[in-house]
Design a protein around this motif. Structure first.
Motif, mmCIF file in Angstrom:
data_model
loop_
_atom_site.group_PDB
_atom_site.id
_atom_site.type_symbol
_atom_site.label_atom_id
_atom_site.label_comp_id
_atom_site.label_asym_id
_atom_site.label_seq_id
_atom_site.Cartn_x
_atom_site.Cartn_y
_atom_site.Cartn_z
ATOM 1 N N UNK A 1 6.974 -3.274 15.795
ATOM 2 C CA UNK A 1 5.728 -3.616 15.169
ATOM 3 C C UNK A 1 5.033 -2.339 14.715
ATOM 4 N N UNK A 2 4.301 -2.438 13.635
ATOM 5 C CA UNK A 2 3.600 -1.283 13.085
ATOM 6 C C UNK A 2 2.210 -1.211 13.688
ATOM 7 N N UNK A 3 1.899 -0.034 14.239
ATOM 8 C CA UNK A 3 0.566 0.176 14.797
ATOM 9 C C UNK A 3 -0.316 0.845 13.750
ATOM 10 N N UNK A 4 -1.370 0.153 13.325
ATOM 11 C CA UNK A 4 -2.286 0.670 12.322
ATOM 12 C C UNK A 4 -3.694 0.510 12.856
ATOM 13 N N UNK A 5 -4.440 1.596 12.772
ATOM 14 C CA UNK A 5 -5.834 1.512 13.201
ATOM 15 C C UNK A 5 -6.676 0.945 12.059
ATOM 16 N N UNK A 6 -7.885 0.541 12.405
ATOM 17 C CA UNK A 6 -8.791 -0.012 11.405
ATOM 18 C C UNK A 6 -9.139 1.032 10.348
ATOM 19 N N UNK A 7 -9.270 2.280 10.731
ATOM 20 C CA UNK A 7 -9.580 3.363 9.793
ATOM 21 C C UNK A 7 -8.437 3.564 8.802
ATOM 22 N N UNK A 8 -7.208 3.557 9.301
ATOM 23 C CA UNK A 8 -6.056 3.708 8.416
ATOM 24 C C UNK A 8 -5.933 2.528 7.455
ATOM 25 N N UNK A 9 -6.166 1.322 7.941
ATOM 26 C CA UNK A 9 -6.100 0.139 7.107
ATOM 27 C C UNK A 9 -7.153 0.199 5.994
ATOM 28 N N UNK A 10 -8.363 0.616 6.334
ATOM 29 C CA UNK A 10 -9.423 0.732 5.338
ATOM 30 C C UNK A 10 -9.086 1.811 4.312
ATOM 31 N N UNK A 11 -8.549 2.932 4.759
ATOM 32 C CA UNK A 11 -8.187 4.013 3.847
ATOM 33 C C UNK A 11 -7.093 3.560 2.880
ATOM 34 N N UNK A 12 -6.071 2.879 3.388
ATOM 35 C CA UNK A 12 -4.999 2.379 2.533
ATOM 36 C C UNK A 12 -5.524 1.341 1.539
ATOM 37 N N UNK A 13 -6.382 0.468 1.986
ATOM 38 C CA UNK A 13 -6.934 -0.566 1.103
ATOM 39 C C UNK A 13 -7.751 0.059 -0.022
ATOM 40 N N UNK A 14 -8.609 1.004 0.308
ATOM 41 C CA UNK A 14 -9.426 1.673 -0.705
ATOM 42 C C UNK A 14 -8.543 2.486 -1.651
ATOM 43 N N UNK A 15 -7.553 3.172 -1.114
ATOM 44 C CA UNK A 15 -6.653 3.972 -1.952
ATOM 45 C C UNK A 15 -5.866 3.120 -2.938
ATOM 46 N N UNK A 16 -5.351 1.997 -2.481
ATOM 47 C CA UNK A 16 -4.594 1.111 -3.360
ATOM 48 C C UNK A 16 -5.511 0.498 -4.419
ATOM 49 N N UNK A 17 -6.709 0.116 -4.028
ATOM 50 C CA UNK A 17 -7.662 -0.447 -4.991
ATOM 51 C C UNK A 17 -8.025 0.580 -6.067
ATOM 52 N N UNK A 18 -8.247 1.823 -5.654
ATOM 53 C CA UNK A 18 -8.560 2.871 -6.629
ATOM 54 C C UNK A 18 -7.379 3.131 -7.551
ATOM 55 N N UNK A 19 -6.175 3.096 -7.033
ATOM 56 C CA UNK A 19 -4.989 3.270 -7.864
ATOM 57 C C UNK A 19 -4.856 2.164 -8.907
ATOM 58 N N UNK A 20 -5.152 0.940 -8.520
ATOM 59 C CA UNK A 20 -5.105 -0.180 -9.463
ATOM 60 C C UNK A 20 -6.157 -0.014 -10.547
#
Length: 80
Positions: A1-20
């Motif tokens: 299972x992948x361990x992801x913290x809430x901070x990492x999840x938020x950073x990835x979400x914002x980064x992907x949204x900005x890329x789009x």
């Protein structure tokens, strides 16, 4: 299972949204530039009255709808 913290999840979400957003901005600018190039190819300027008209005809000469003068398409480098 992948361990992801809430901070990492938020950073990835914002980064992907900005890329789009950046991708769609690039596509929009590319499309607008193409439309401008197509419009410029159709524009004809009367050399007598300086009326600018978009004409889709393929004839070498263009008759001005305002003054009736015959004009050649493209750049005319002759003097006079």
């Amino acid at each position: 299972m992948i361990d992801v913290t809430l901070t990492e999840l938020a950073a990835w979400t914002i980064g992907i949204a900005m890329g789009i957003v950046v991708l769609f901005e690039w596509i929009s600018r590319w499309s607008a530039a193409g439309a401008e190039r197509r419009s410029l190819r159709k524009r004809v300027t009367c050399r007598l009255c300086l009326l600018v008209v978009e004409d889709e005809g393929r004839e070498r000469t263009f008759r001005c709808p305002h003054c009736g003068a015959d004009n050649e398409r493209g750049r005319n480098k002759s003097l006079g």
